[in-house]
Design a protein around this motif. Structure first.
Motif, PDB file in Angstrom:
ATOM      1  N   PHE A  80       0.729  -1.093  -0.039  1.00  0.00           N
ATOM      2  CA  PHE A  80       0.005   0.144   0.114  1.00  0.00           C
ATOM      3  C   PHE A  80       0.828   1.382   0.066  1.00  0.00           C
ATOM      4  N   GLY A  81       1.948   1.304  -0.197  1.00  0.00           N
ATOM      5  CA  GLY A  81       2.852   2.336  -0.199  1.00  0.00           C
ATOM      6  C   GLY A  81       2.915   3.073   1.225  1.00  0.00           C
ATOM      7  N   ILE A  82       2.892   2.325   2.297  1.00  0.00           N
ATOM      8  CA  ILE A  82       2.856   2.965   3.528  1.00  0.00           C
ATOM      9  C   ILE A  82       4.316   3.284   4.087  1.00  0.00           C
ATOM     10  N   VAL A  83       4.271   4.543   4.564  1.00  0.00           N
ATOM     11  CA  VAL A  83       5.845   4.935   4.712  1.00  0.00           C
ATOM     12  C   VAL A  83       6.134   4.559   6.057  1.00  0.00           C
ATOM     13  N   GLY A  84       7.345   4.153   6.553  1.00  0.00           N
ATOM     14  CA  GLY A  84       7.764   3.755   7.904  1.00  0.00           C
ATOM     15  C   GLY A  84       8.992   3.381   7.853  1.00  0.00           C
ATOM     16  N   ARG A  85       9.308   2.395   9.012  1.00  0.00           N
ATOM     17  CA  ARG A  85      10.599   1.818   9.150  1.00  0.00           C
ATOM     18  C   ARG A  85      10.875   0.369   8.475  1.00  0.00           C
ATOM     19  N   ASN A  86      12.216   0.104   8.364  1.00  0.00           N
ATOM     20  CA  ASN A  86      12.332  -1.354   7.801  1.00  0.00           C
ATOM     21  C   ASN A  86      13.472  -1.430   8.011  1.00  0.00           C
ATOM     22  N   SER A  87      14.157  -2.827   7.979  1.00  0.00           N
ATOM     23  CA  SER A  87      15.308  -3.416   8.220  1.00  0.00           C
ATOM     24  C   SER A  87      16.101  -3.636   6.929  1.00  0.00           C
ATOM     25  N   LEU A  88      16.143  -3.158   5.923  1.00  0.00           N
ATOM     26  CA  LEU A  88      16.590  -3.712   4.628  1.00  0.00           C
ATOM     27  C   LEU A  88      18.276  -3.244   4.571  1.00  0.00           C
ATOM     28  N   HIS A  89      18.581  -2.144   5.417  1.00  0.00           N
ATOM     29  CA  HIS A  89      19.707  -2.027   5.549  1.00  0.00           C
ATOM     30  C   HIS A  89      20.765  -2.927   6.219  1.00  0.00           C
ATOM     31  N   LYS A  90      20.057  -4.002   7.028  1.00  0.00           N
ATOM     32  CA  LYS A  90      20.671  -4.950   7.876  1.00  0.00           C
ATOM     33  C   LYS A  90      20.525  -6.205   6.963  1.00  0.00           C
ATOM     34  N   LYS A  91      20.119  -6.341   6.021  1.00  0.00           N
ATOM     35  CA  LYS A  91      20.061  -7.629   5.391  1.00  0.00           C
ATOM     36  C   LYS A  91      21.162  -7.795   4.421  1.00  0.00           C
ATOM     37  N   LYS A  92      21.695  -8.765   4.342  1.00  0.00           N
ATOM     38  CA  LYS A  92      22.927  -8.855   3.487  1.00  0.00           C
ATOM     39  C   LYS A  92      22.678  -9.160   2.024  1.00  0.00           C
ATOM     40  N   GLY A  93      23.356  -8.662   1.080  1.00  0.00           N
ATOM     41  CA  GLY A  93      22.905  -8.917  -0.212  1.00  0.00           C
ATOM     42  C   GLY A  93      21.803  -7.892  -0.807  1.00  0.00           C
ATOM     43  N   VAL A  94      21.194  -7.094  -0.093  1.00  0.00           N
ATOM     44  CA  VAL A  94      19.983  -6.401  -0.434  1.00  0.00           C
ATOM     45  C   VAL A  94      20.590  -4.695  -0.753  1.00  0.00           C
ATOM     46  N   LYS A 133     -16.367   4.494  -5.425  1.00  0.00           N
ATOM     47  CA  LYS A 133     -16.012   5.914  -5.892  1.00  0.00           C
ATOM     48  C   LYS A 133     -16.060   6.572  -4.703  1.00  0.00           C
ATOM     49  N   LEU A 134     -16.992   6.947  -3.853  1.00  0.00           N
ATOM     50  CA  LEU A 134     -17.087   7.468  -2.831  1.00  0.00           C
ATOM     51  C   LEU A 134     -15.980   7.157  -1.534  1.00  0.00           C
ATOM     52  N   TRP A 135     -15.664   6.154  -1.455  1.00  0.00           N
ATOM     53  CA  TRP A 135     -14.282   5.787  -0.696  1.00  0.00           C
ATOM     54  C   TRP A 135     -13.223   6.393  -1.396  1.00  0.00           C
ATOM     55  N   LEU A 136     -12.781   6.287  -2.481  1.00  0.00           N
ATOM     56  CA  LEU A 136     -11.760   6.891  -3.242  1.00  0.00           C
ATOM     57  C   LEU A 136     -11.676   8.457  -3.066  1.00  0.00           C
ATOM     58  N   LYS A 137     -13.109   8.859  -3.248  1.00  0.00           N
ATOM     59  CA  LYS A 137     -13.101  10.418  -2.874  1.00  0.00           C
ATOM     60  C   LYS A 137     -12.591  10.949  -1.585  1.00  0.00           C
ATOM     61  N   HIS A 138     -13.086  10.392  -0.683  1.00  0.00           N
ATOM     62  CA  HIS A 138     -12.582  10.570   0.930  1.00  0.00           C
ATOM     63  C   HIS A 138     -11.361  10.274   0.998  1.00  0.00           C
ATOM     64  N   MET A 139     -10.786   9.213   0.450  1.00  0.00           N
ATOM     65  CA  MET A 139      -9.278   8.932   0.721  1.00  0.00           C
ATOM     66  C   MET A 139      -8.601   9.817   0.073  1.00  0.00           C
ATOM     67  N   ASN A 140      -8.826  10.538  -1.009  1.00  0.00           N
ATOM     68  CA  ASN A 140      -8.111  11.364  -2.042  1.00  0.00           C
ATOM     69  C   ASN A 140      -8.109  12.714  -1.282  1.00  0.00           C
ATOM     70  N   HIS A 141      -9.277  13.330  -0.755  1.00  0.00           N
ATOM     71  CA  HIS A 141      -9.564  14.474   0.157  1.00  0.00           C
ATOM     72  C   HIS A 141      -8.862  14.545   1.392  1.00  0.00           C
ATOM     73  N   ALA A 142      -8.565  13.084   1.742  1.00  0.00           N
ATOM     74  CA  ALA A 142      -7.624  13.009   3.238  1.00  0.00           C
ATOM     75  C   ALA A 142      -6.241  13.090   2.900  1.00  0.00           C
ATOM     76  N   GLY A 143      -5.937  13.091   1.470  1.00  0.00           N
ATOM     77  CA  GLY A 143      -4.381  12.696   1.122  1.00  0.00           C
ATOM     78  C   GLY A 143      -3.799  11.805   1.341  1.00  0.00           C
ATOM     79  N   TYR A 144      -4.545  10.782   0.901  1.00  0.00           N
ATOM     80  CA  TYR A 144      -3.969   9.222   0.780  1.00  0.00           C
ATOM     81  C   TYR A 144      -2.737   9.044  -0.021  1.00  0.00           C
ATOM     82  N   SER A 145      -3.037   9.705  -1.217  1.00  0.00           N
ATOM     83  CA  SER A 145      -2.061   9.763  -2.240  1.00  0.00           C
ATOM     84  C   SER A 145      -1.671  11.261  -2.682  1.00  0.00           C
ATOM     85  N   SER A 146      -0.428  11.301  -2.770  1.00  0.00           N
ATOM     86  CA  SER A 146       0.105  12.693  -3.206  1.00  0.00           C
ATOM     87  C   SER A 146      -0.218  12.801  -4.890  1.00  0.00           C
ATOM     88  N   ALA A 147      -0.579  11.840  -5.647  1.00  0.00           N
ATOM     89  CA  ALA A 147      -0.949  11.789  -6.723  1.00  0.00           C
ATOM     90  C   ALA A 147      -2.319  12.267  -7.163  1.00  0.00           C
TER      91      ALA A 147
END
Length: 176
Positions: A80-94, A133-147
């Motif tokens: 879902f493109g959710i911003v937050g923490r991850n541990s990719l920097h700790k994984k070898k080969g990534v 369509k109503l759900w997407l409209k509300h999510m858009n107005h709430a700023g779910y996506s910058s697009a």
């Protein structure tokens, strides 16, 4: 080169292009079908527990994760493109850095998304409503996506192209 050979070559190139287009369309259709089949049970479960249409859940997940093929979906289980923490920097080969949240599995990503949506101030007025369509409209107005409106158009396209709205007919949410 004679004009006859150029004509044949032109037809061959055109035919090859058409065949490549058809095979790539079939390939993406197969990805979509596999993705929907894999995550449909999760989306329907969440729909019936939380009152969020399965079409909205799957449409957003399909768009944001590239139908499960994006690096964030593959490496972080983030659909879902959710911003937050991850541990990719700790994984070898990534050798990939990301600002997106890491989840234990894809289902955890779906659950997090649903819980995030339920915390929105407009959620109580929409829960149990299958009008995607109503759900997407509300999510858009709430700023779910910058697009913005482009995001709404793309998610709507996913929902319509793959007839995800048919999943919403299975809504059994009674409210609680």
């Amino acid at each position: 080169m004679t004009s006859k050979k150029m004509f044949r070559r032109g037809w061959f190139c055109a035919l090859l292009g058409i065949l490549l287009f058809i095979s790539s369309t079939a390939f993406s259709q197969r990805y979509a079908t596999n993705y929907v089949n894999k995550y449909k049970p999760v989306a329907i479960r969440i729909m019936n527990e939380k009152g969020i249409p399965a079409s909205v859940i799957l449409g957003i997940a399909m768009l944001e994760s590239g139908m499960g093929t994006s690096k964030n979906a593959r490496l972080l289980y983030n659909h879902f493109g959710i911003v937050g923490r991850n541990s990719l920097h700790k994984k070898k080969g990534v050798a990939y850095r990301s600002r997106y949240k890491e989840f234990a599995n894809a289902e955890a990503s779906f659950n997090y998304f649903a819980n995030m949506v339920t915390r929105k101030k407009w959620f109580p007025t929409l829960k149990g409503n299958v009008e995607y369509k109503l759900w997407l409209k509300h999510m858009n107005h709430a700023g779910y996506s910058s697009a913005g409106h482009e995001w709404v158009k793309r998610v709507t396209s996913m929902i319509n192209r793959y007839k995800l709205y048919k999943l919403d007919e299975q809504m059994a949410y009674t409210g609680s």
